[in-house]
Design a protein around this motif. Structure first.
Motif, short mmCIF file in Angstrom:
data_model
loop_
_atom_site.label_atom_id
_atom_site.label_comp_id
_atom_site.label_asym_id
_atom_site.label_seq_id
_atom_site.Cartn_x
_atom_site.Cartn_y
_atom_site.Cartn_z
N GLU A 3 0.82 -1.22 0.00
CA GLU A 3 0.00 0.00 0.00
C GLU A 3 0.85 1.26 0.00
O GLU A 3 0.36 2.35 -0.34
N ASP A 4 2.12 1.14 0.38
CA ASP A 4 3.01 2.30 0.39
C ASP A 4 3.62 2.59 -0.98
O ASP A 4 4.23 3.65 -1.17
N LEU A 5 3.48 1.68 -1.92
CA LEU A 5 4.13 1.85 -3.22
C LEU A 5 3.44 2.93 -4.04
O LEU A 5 2.22 2.96 -4.17
N ASP A 6 4.25 3.80 -4.62
CA ASP A 6 3.74 4.84 -5.51
C ASP A 6 3.85 4.46 -6.98
O ASP A 6 3.31 5.15 -7.83
N GLY A 7 4.57 3.39 -7.27
CA GLY A 7 4.70 2.97 -8.66
C GLY A 7 5.64 1.79 -8.79
O GLY A 7 6.49 1.55 -7.94
N ILE A 8 5.45 1.04 -9.87
CA ILE A 8 6.37 -0.03 -10.26
C ILE A 8 6.91 0.32 -11.64
O ILE A 8 6.14 0.48 -12.60
N LEU A 9 8.23 0.48 -11.73
CA LEU A 9 8.88 0.81 -13.00
C LEU A 9 9.37 -0.50 -13.63
O LEU A 9 10.08 -1.27 -13.00
N ILE A 10 8.99 -0.73 -14.87
CA ILE A 10 9.35 -1.97 -15.55
C ILE A 10 10.44 -1.68 -16.58
O ILE A 10 10.31 -0.77 -17.40
N THR A 11 11.50 -2.48 -16.53
CA THR A 11 12.59 -2.30 -17.49
C THR A 11 12.26 -2.94 -18.83
O THR A 11 12.56 -2.38 -19.88
N HIS A 12 11.66 -4.13 -18.80
CA HIS A 12 11.26 -4.81 -20.03
C HIS A 12 10.38 -6.00 -19.67
O HIS A 12 10.15 -6.28 -18.49
N GLU A 13 9.88 -6.69 -20.68
CA GLU A 13 8.78 -7.64 -20.49
C GLU A 13 9.19 -9.08 -20.19
O GLU A 13 8.33 -9.95 -20.06
N HIS A 14 10.47 -9.39 -20.06
CA HIS A 14 10.87 -10.77 -19.79
C HIS A 14 10.36 -11.20 -18.41
O HIS A 14 10.26 -10.39 -17.48
N SER A 15 10.06 -12.50 -18.28
CA SER A 15 9.35 -12.99 -17.10
C SER A 15 10.10 -12.75 -15.80
O SER A 15 9.49 -12.57 -14.74
N ASP A 16 11.45 -12.74 -15.85
CA ASP A 16 12.20 -12.52 -14.61
C ASP A 16 12.15 -11.07 -14.16
O ASP A 16 12.78 -10.71 -13.16
N HIS A 17 11.37 -10.25 -14.87
CA HIS A 17 11.19 -8.85 -14.48
C HIS A 17 9.72 -8.48 -14.25
O HIS A 17 9.46 -7.39 -13.72
N ILE A 18 8.80 -9.36 -14.62
CA ILE A 18 7.37 -9.02 -14.47
C ILE A 18 6.55 -10.13 -13.82
O ILE A 18 5.33 -10.01 -13.72
N ARG A 19 7.17 -11.20 -13.34
CA ARG A 19 6.42 -12.37 -12.88
C ARG A 19 5.37 -12.02 -11.83
O ARG A 19 4.26 -12.55 -11.84
N GLY A 20 5.69 -11.14 -10.90
CA GLY A 20 4.75 -10.81 -9.83
C GLY A 20 3.95 -9.56 -10.09
O GLY A 20 3.19 -9.12 -9.21
N LEU A 21 4.07 -8.99 -11.27
CA LEU A 21 3.45 -7.69 -11.54
C LEU A 21 1.93 -7.75 -11.46
O LEU A 21 1.30 -6.86 -10.89
N GLY A 22 1.33 -8.79 -12.05
CA GLY A 22 -0.13 -8.87 -12.08
C GLY A 22 -0.72 -8.91 -10.68
O GLY A 22 -1.68 -8.19 -10.37
N VAL A 23 -0.17 -9.75 -9.82
CA VAL A 23 -0.68 -9.88 -8.46
C VAL A 23 -0.56 -8.56 -7.71
O VAL A 23 -1.52 -8.10 -7.07
N LEU A 24 0.60 -7.92 -7.77
CA LEU A 24 0.82 -6.68 -7.03
C LEU A 24 -0.07 -5.55 -7.55
O LEU A 24 -0.67 -4.80 -6.76
N ALA A 25 -0.16 -5.43 -8.87
CA ALA A 25 -0.94 -4.34 -9.45
C ALA A 25 -2.42 -4.48 -9.09
O ALA A 25 -3.08 -3.49 -8.75
N ARG A 26 -2.94 -5.70 -9.17
CA ARG A 26 -4.36 -5.90 -8.85
C ARG A 26 -4.64 -5.71 -7.37
O ARG A 26 -5.64 -5.10 -6.98
N LYS A 27 -3.75 -6.21 -6.52
CA LYS A 27 -3.99 -6.17 -5.08
C LYS A 27 -3.89 -4.76 -4.52
O LYS A 27 -4.68 -4.37 -3.64
N TYR A 28 -2.92 -3.98 -5.03
CA TYR A 28 -2.67 -2.67 -4.44
C TYR A 28 -2.98 -1.51 -5.38
O TYR A 28 -2.80 -0.36 -4.99
#
Length: 265
Positions: A47-72
């Motif tokens: 809940e404290d996060l103001d943003g997630i910056l993504i470097t690129h789309e490979h799975s080792d950089h976005i694997r948890g993105l969906g869960v975090l973005a939806r939850k918070y």
């Protein structure tokens, strides 16, 4: 201002950077539970996060993105090419289009009191980006997944207090290892990853009197290990065209599986 590597390596990447009032992640390539555990170690939550910056789309950089973005409901900052590639992956579940914030590879922007300066890098992804983050006079950068470094990248990494830099592989280990030939060529190519030697040579170009810490990251599990990366980089500095010695700066290695010590300036 502080930086903490929650995870860094070929199997998953997530770096925290924040000030007293604003908090961001660079990439979310590990499970949401591991990200949350890392944040708790910093006395923070999603809940404290103001943003997630993504470097690129490979799975080792976005694997948890969906869960975090939806939850918070955290805003996701990325270049248009990266956002398009993320949407095409289909493995993250449904993501609210309104969470995406499209950024340009050479256009600075602010998240609260954090000035974010993205810059393009050479990697086999749609529109890969590295990030420099400033707060007042304090400056940090995360530069991984770059097959080569250019004069522009050298310029972007000047005058930093803290740099997390890729030292992905040992050249000899990659050459004699069990990877198929095409993958070896990809990793060692201009759109692959920086070797330990290349990381050391790049560091020789950006070290300065006020550098407070260097962190080596994104190490390959199969073609590198922490002490080899650190000692190879130190040797490049010792032998390089620079007035500095490797002992002049703290050089650590970000862990693949554990939260690394927090660096605060």
């Amino acid at each position: 201002m502080r930086m903490c590597s929650i995870a860094s390596g070929s199997s998953g990447n997530c770096i925290y950077i924040g000030s007293e009032n604003h908090h961001i992640l660079i990439d979310a390539g590990i499970s949401g539970k591991r990200v949350e555990a890392g944040l708790r170690s910093l006395d923070l939550s999603g809940e404290d996060l103001d943003g997630i910056l993504i470097t690129h789309e490979h799975s080792d950089h976005i694997r948890g993105l969906g869960v975090l973005a939806r939850k918070y409901q955290v805003p996701i900052y990325a270049t248009p090419g990266t956002i398009g590639a993320i949407e095409e992956t289909g493995g993250l579940g449904r993501l609210d289009e309104e969470l995406f914030v499209r950024i340009q590879g050479n256009a600075p922007f602010f998240i609260g009191d954090l000035e974010i300066s993205p810059f393009p890098v050479s990697h086999d992804a749609a529109e890969p980006t590295a990030y420099r983050v400033s707060c007042g006079e304090r400056r940090m950068a995360v530069a991984t997944d770059l097959g080569i470094y250019t004069e522009d990248i050298v310029e972007r990494l000047q005058d930093l207090d803290v740099l997390l830099l890729e030292a992905n592989h040992d050249i000899h280990m990659l050459e004699v290892g069990g990877y198929p030939y095409y993958l070896k060529r990809r990793i060692a190519g201009d759109r692959g990853h920086l070797s330990n030697e290349a990381a050391g040579k790049l560091l020789c170009r950006v070290l300065h009197d006020k550098m407070k810490a260097v962190v080596l990251g994104h190490l390959s599990k199969e073609n590198n290990y922490a002490e080899l990366a650190r000692e190879t980089v130190r040797l490049e500095i010792q032998l390089g065209d620079t007035p500095y010695q490797p002992g002049d700066f703290p050089i650590s290695v970000a862990s693949r599986d554990e939260i690394s010590p927090c660096i605060e300036i």
